[in-house]
Design a protein around this motif. Structure first.
Motif, PDB file in Angstrom:
ATOM      1  N   ASP A 149      13.471 -12.044  21.699  1.00  0.00           N
ATOM      2  CA  ASP A 149      13.681 -10.947  20.565  1.00  0.00           C
ATOM      3  C   ASP A 149      12.520 -10.642  20.776  1.00  0.00           C
ATOM      4  N   LEU A 150      11.391 -10.016  21.678  1.00  0.00           N
ATOM      5  CA  LEU A 150      10.161  -9.969  21.688  1.00  0.00           C
ATOM      6  C   LEU A 150      10.025  -8.221  21.156  1.00  0.00           C
ATOM      7  N   SER A 151       8.581  -7.757  20.572  1.00  0.00           N
ATOM      8  CA  SER A 151       8.222  -6.946  20.389  1.00  0.00           C
ATOM      9  C   SER A 151       7.229  -6.365  21.408  1.00  0.00           C
ATOM     10  N   LYS A 152       7.843  -5.028  21.398  1.00  0.00           N
ATOM     11  CA  LYS A 152       6.682  -4.455  22.544  1.00  0.00           C
ATOM     12  C   LYS A 152       5.025  -5.327  22.587  1.00  0.00           C
ATOM     13  N   ASN A 153       4.343  -5.303  20.613  1.00  0.00           N
ATOM     14  CA  ASN A 153       3.323  -5.840  20.667  1.00  0.00           C
ATOM     15  C   ASN A 153       3.184  -7.317  21.794  1.00  0.00           C
ATOM     16  N   ASP A 154       3.989  -7.660  20.874  1.00  0.00           N
ATOM     17  CA  ASP A 154       3.585  -9.366  21.327  1.00  0.00           C
ATOM     18  C   ASP A 154       4.047  -9.405  22.699  1.00  0.00           C
ATOM     19  N   LEU A 155       5.004  -8.882  23.852  1.00  0.00           N
ATOM     20  CA  LEU A 155       5.175  -8.041  24.478  1.00  0.00           C
ATOM     21  C   LEU A 155       3.389  -8.511  25.475  1.00  0.00           C
ATOM     22  N   ARG A 156       2.402  -6.921  25.502  1.00  0.00           N
ATOM     23  CA  ARG A 156       2.004  -7.025  25.277  1.00  0.00           C
ATOM     24  C   ARG A 156       0.355  -7.858  25.182  1.00  0.00           C
ATOM     25  N   LYS A 157       0.317  -8.919  24.253  1.00  0.00           N
ATOM     26  CA  LYS A 157      -0.779  -9.176  23.581  1.00  0.00           C
ATOM     27  C   LYS A 157      -0.307 -10.745  24.605  1.00  0.00           C
ATOM     28  N   LEU A 158       0.569 -11.253  24.479  1.00  0.00           N
ATOM     29  CA  LEU A 158       0.579 -12.398  25.857  1.00  0.00           C
ATOM     30  C   LEU A 158       0.621 -12.126  26.933  1.00  0.00           C
ATOM     31  N   LYS A 159       1.021 -10.765  27.720  1.00  0.00           N
ATOM     32  CA  LYS A 159       0.020 -10.662  28.711  1.00  0.00           C
ATOM     33  C   LYS A 159      -1.153 -10.533  29.335  1.00  0.00           C
ATOM     34  N   ASP A 160      -1.512 -10.425  28.092  1.00  0.00           N
ATOM     35  CA  ASP A 160      -3.059 -10.137  27.904  1.00  0.00           C
ATOM     36  C   ASP A 160      -3.683 -11.251  27.487  1.00  0.00           C
ATOM     37  N   LEU A 161      -2.913 -12.309  27.281  1.00  0.00           N
ATOM     38  CA  LEU A 161      -2.966 -14.023  27.274  1.00  0.00           C
ATOM     39  C   LEU A 161      -3.213 -14.499  28.755  1.00  0.00           C
ATOM     40  N   ILE A 162      -2.063 -13.961  29.170  1.00  0.00           N
ATOM     41  CA  ILE A 162      -1.970 -15.224  30.504  1.00  0.00           C
ATOM     42  C   ILE A 162      -3.129 -14.091  31.346  1.00  0.00           C
ATOM     43  N   ILE A 163      -3.471 -12.735  31.433  1.00  0.00           N
ATOM     44  CA  ILE A 163      -3.972 -12.349  32.230  1.00  0.00           C
ATOM     45  C   ILE A 163      -5.387 -13.397  32.736  1.00  0.00           C
ATOM     46  N   ASN A 164      -5.767 -13.700  31.391  1.00  0.00           N
ATOM     47  CA  ASN A 164      -7.227 -13.940  30.261  1.00  0.00           C
ATOM     48  C   ASN A 164      -7.265 -15.497  30.839  1.00  0.00           C
ATOM     49  N   TYR A 165      -6.427 -16.282  31.124  1.00  0.00           N
ATOM     50  CA  TYR A 165      -6.354 -17.281  31.116  1.00  0.00           C
ATOM     51  C   TYR A 165      -7.748 -18.089  31.462  1.00  0.00           C
ATOM     52  N   ASP A 166      -7.854 -19.196  30.606  1.00  0.00           N
ATOM     53  CA  ASP A 166      -9.324 -19.952  31.838  1.00  0.00           C
ATOM     54  C   ASP A 166      -8.561 -21.335  31.893  1.00  0.00           C
ATOM     55  N   GLN A 167      -7.246 -21.650  31.782  1.00  0.00           N
ATOM     56  CA  GLN A 167      -7.271 -22.995  32.754  1.00  0.00           C
ATOM     57  C   GLN A 167      -7.897 -23.880  31.400  1.00  0.00           C
ATOM     58  N   ASN A 168      -7.797 -23.634  30.018  1.00  0.00           N
ATOM     59  CA  ASN A 168      -7.738 -24.252  29.221  1.00  0.00           C
ATOM     60  C   ASN A 168      -6.249 -24.221  28.384  1.00  0.00           C
ATOM     61  N   ARG A 169      -5.199 -24.986  28.698  1.00  0.00           N
ATOM     62  CA  ARG A 169      -3.998 -25.181  28.226  1.00  0.00           C
ATOM     63  C   ARG A 169      -3.675 -25.243  26.465  1.00  0.00           C
ATOM     64  N   PHE A 170      -4.520 -25.869  25.822  1.00  0.00           N
ATOM     65  CA  PHE A 170      -4.821 -25.624  24.408  1.00  0.00           C
ATOM     66  C   PHE A 170      -5.229 -25.188  24.070  1.00  0.00           C
ATOM     67  N   ALA A 171      -5.628 -24.324  24.520  1.00  0.00           N
ATOM     68  CA  ALA A 171      -7.072 -23.009  23.547  1.00  0.00           C
ATOM     69  C   ALA A 171      -5.457 -21.555  23.824  1.00  0.00           C
ATOM     70  N   PHE A 172      -4.343 -21.617  25.217  1.00  0.00           N
ATOM     71  CA  PHE A 172      -3.625 -20.882  25.699  1.00  0.00           C
ATOM     72  C   PHE A 172      -2.967 -21.246  25.000  1.00  0.00           C
ATOM     73  N   GLU A 173      -2.492 -22.386  24.750  1.00  0.00           N
ATOM     74  CA  GLU A 173      -0.371 -22.891  23.569  1.00  0.00           C
ATOM     75  C   GLU A 173      -1.165 -22.387  22.119  1.00  0.00           C
ATOM     76  N   GLN A 174      -2.509 -22.345  21.926  1.00  0.00           N
ATOM     77  CA  GLN A 174      -3.124 -22.109  20.203  1.00  0.00           C
ATOM     78  C   GLN A 174      -2.652 -20.541  20.016  1.00  0.00           C
ATOM     79  N   LYS A 175      -3.484 -19.585  21.026  1.00  0.00           N
ATOM     80  CA  LYS A 175      -3.707 -18.511  20.797  1.00  0.00           C
ATOM     81  C   LYS A 175      -2.132 -17.821  21.226  1.00  0.00           C
ATOM     82  N   ALA A 176      -0.874 -18.446  21.924  1.00  0.00           N
ATOM     83  CA  ALA A 176       0.335 -17.743  21.941  1.00  0.00           C
ATOM     84  C   ALA A 176       0.951 -17.982  20.831  1.00  0.00           C
TER      85      ALA A 176
END
Length: 116
Positions: free
Chosen positions: A48-75
């Motif tokens: 049940d994701l909003s369009k905004n959640d999906l956009r932010k998640l997509k941006d987070l994935i695109i900008n993945y910097d191989q820091n799993r902890f930061a990735f999970e916290q930002k998500a």
């Protein structure tokens, strides 16, 4: 818009969300093999994701910097439903949908290597 109309619209939206999830569950029960390769569209309905959640998640994935902890916290800041398991499910759904394939596979690979 009156409170009565607003309440009615909210109730109708919730019914549609319920029916979408129910239909997805039914399809999963009828065709379990097809649900192994869940698309991002199916995942959006499931979580049940909003369009905004999906956009932010997509941006987070695109900008993945191989820091799993930061990735999970930002998500989690985007949406509390983005726990580690749900996050990996969503990344895999992007890959299955042939979107963000390269970076998605990198993320999935990072988690496989470090969890073994």
């Amino acid at each position: 818009m009156s409170d009565k109309n607003y309440t009615y619209l909210i109730e109708e939206i919730e019914k549609l969300k319920f029916h979408n999830r129910t239909l997805l569950t039914l399809l999963g029960n009828l065709h379990p093999d097809a649900m192994e390769d869940t698309t991002i569209h199916e995942a959006v309905i499931l979580f049940d994701l909003s369009k905004n959640d999906l956009r932010k998640l997509k941006d987070l994935i695109i900008n993945y910097d191989q820091n799993r902890f930061a990735f999970e916290q930002k998500a989690l800041l985007i949406n509390p439903v983005f726990s580690k398991d749900n996050l990996l499910f969503l990344v895999n759904s992007f890959v299955n949908s042939e979107m963000l394939t390269s970076v998605g596979n990198t993320i999935l690979s990072d988690y496989e290597v470090r969890t073994k």
